[in-house]
Write a protein that holds these residues in place. Structure first.
Motif, PDB file in Angstrom:
ATOM      1  N   GLU A  53      -7.213  -1.910  -4.841  1.00  0.00           N
ATOM      2  CA  GLU A  53      -7.659  -1.291  -3.592  1.00  0.00           C
ATOM      3  C   GLU A  53      -7.321   0.189  -3.668  1.00  0.00           C
ATOM      4  O   GLU A  53      -6.177   0.558  -3.899  1.00  0.00           O
TER       5      GLU A  53
ATOM      6  N   GLY B 124      -8.136   3.603  -1.305  1.00  0.00           N
ATOM      7  CA  GLY B 124      -8.728   4.026  -0.035  1.00  0.00           C
ATOM      8  C   GLY B 124      -9.251   2.816   0.713  1.00  0.00           C
ATOM      9  O   GLY B 124      -8.548   1.824   0.874  1.00  0.00           O
ATOM     10  N   ASP B 125     -10.507   2.873   1.132  1.00  0.00           N
ATOM     11  CA  ASP B 125     -11.140   1.775   1.864  1.00  0.00           C
ATOM     12  C   ASP B 125     -11.903   0.813   0.955  1.00  0.00           C
ATOM     13  O   ASP B 125     -12.567  -0.097   1.437  1.00  0.00           O
ATOM     14  N   GLU B 126     -11.832   1.038  -0.362  1.00  0.00           N
ATOM     15  CA  GLU B 126     -12.587   0.208  -1.299  1.00  0.00           C
ATOM     16  C   GLU B 126     -11.690  -0.820  -1.980  1.00  0.00           C
ATOM     17  O   GLU B 126     -10.539  -0.537  -2.296  1.00  0.00           O
ATOM     18  N   GLN B 127     -12.243  -2.013  -2.204  1.00  0.00           N
ATOM     19  CA  GLN B 127     -11.576  -3.070  -2.977  1.00  0.00           C
ATOM     20  C   GLN B 127     -12.527  -3.522  -4.069  1.00  0.00           C
ATOM     21  O   GLN B 127     -13.722  -3.635  -3.844  1.00  0.00           O
ATOM     22  N   GLN B 128     -11.976  -3.792  -5.240  1.00  0.00           N
ATOM     23  CA  GLN B 128     -12.794  -4.250  -6.360  1.00  0.00           C
ATOM     24  C   GLN B 128     -12.018  -5.284  -7.155  1.00  0.00           C
ATOM     25  O   GLN B 128     -10.841  -5.065  -7.475  1.00  0.00           O
ATOM     26  N   GLU B 129     -12.665  -6.410  -7.456  1.00  0.00           N
ATOM     27  CA  GLU B 129     -12.042  -7.360  -8.377  1.00  0.00           C
ATOM     28  C   GLU B 129     -12.201  -6.798  -9.778  1.00  0.00           C
ATOM     29  O   GLU B 129     -13.286  -6.335 -10.146  1.00  0.00           O
TER      30      GLU B 129
ATOM     31  N   SER C 191      -7.652   6.326  -9.519  1.00  0.00           N
ATOM     32  CA  SER C 191      -7.120   6.447  -8.168  1.00  0.00           C
ATOM     33  C   SER C 191      -6.655   7.885  -7.969  1.00  0.00           C
ATOM     34  O   SER C 191      -5.623   8.286  -8.504  1.00  0.00           O
TER      35      SER C 191
ATOM     36  N   LYS D 209       0.855  -1.183   0.000  1.00  0.00           N
ATOM     37  CA  LYS D 209       0.000   0.000   0.000  1.00  0.00           C
ATOM     38  C   LYS D 209       0.895   1.238   0.000  1.00  0.00           C
ATOM     39  O   LYS D 209       1.875   1.312   0.739  1.00  0.00           O
TER      40      LYS D 209
ATOM     41  N   HIS E   9      -3.329   3.245  -2.149  1.00  0.00           N
ATOM     42  CA  HIS E   9      -3.804   2.247  -3.116  1.00  0.00           C
ATOM     43  C   HIS E   9      -2.790   1.127  -3.270  1.00  0.00           C
ATOM     44  O   HIS E   9      -1.638   1.255  -2.855  1.00  0.00           O
TER      45      HIS E   9
ATOM     46  N   VAL F  38      -9.566   1.739 -13.749  1.00  0.00           N
ATOM     47  CA  VAL F  38      -9.852   2.156 -12.377  1.00  0.00           C
ATOM     48  C   VAL F  38      -9.117   3.460 -12.109  1.00  0.00           C
ATOM     49  O   VAL F  38      -7.913   3.560 -12.342  1.00  0.00           O
TER      50      VAL F  38
END
Length: 112
Positions: free
Chosen positions: A63, A65-70, A79, A44, A85, A77
């Motif tokens: 990832e 911030g506090d979000e994660q996405q496959e 950022s 990170k 991240h 994406v």
């Protein structure tokens, strides 16, 4: 015209210990190729400029911030600058990502 083949760009040493290749580097923008093998991840970190990730191959986790996405091939994406991240490959295949930083960063990335 200048053409750069990804494999002809040398791997750049980095604190993540993964394959990173600088593809484009001007005073305005940078484009970097990152390849994560199964089980590899970026630590990170925070970059002082906006970044976007364009998924070239495979599946992985982004990832921000506090979000994660496959994510998977042909997804982009965003950022924003100064938000922690990282990229993770928890799958069993290669995860390749084009990372673009705009404007080009002039301050160092901060590892967390």
């Amino acid at each position: 015209m200048k053409v750069t083949e990804m494999k002809s760009s040398p791997e750049k040493p980095n604190p993540h210990n993964v394959s990173v290749r600088m593809l484009y580097n001007t005073e305005h923008v940078q484009a970097v190729h990152i390849e994560l093998k199964p089980g590899e991840a970026l630590k990170k970190h925070i970059t002082p400029t906006d970044v976007f990730f364009y998924i070239l191959e495979g599946k992985g986790i982004v990832e921000v911030g506090d979000e994660q996405q496959e994510v998977s091939q042909d997804m982009l994406v965003e950022s924003p600058a100064k938000i922690p991240h990282r990229l993770l490959n928890q799958g069993d295949g290669i995860f390749r990502v084009l990372v673009v930083k705009a404007p080009r960063q002039t301050e160092a990335t901060r590892m967390l």
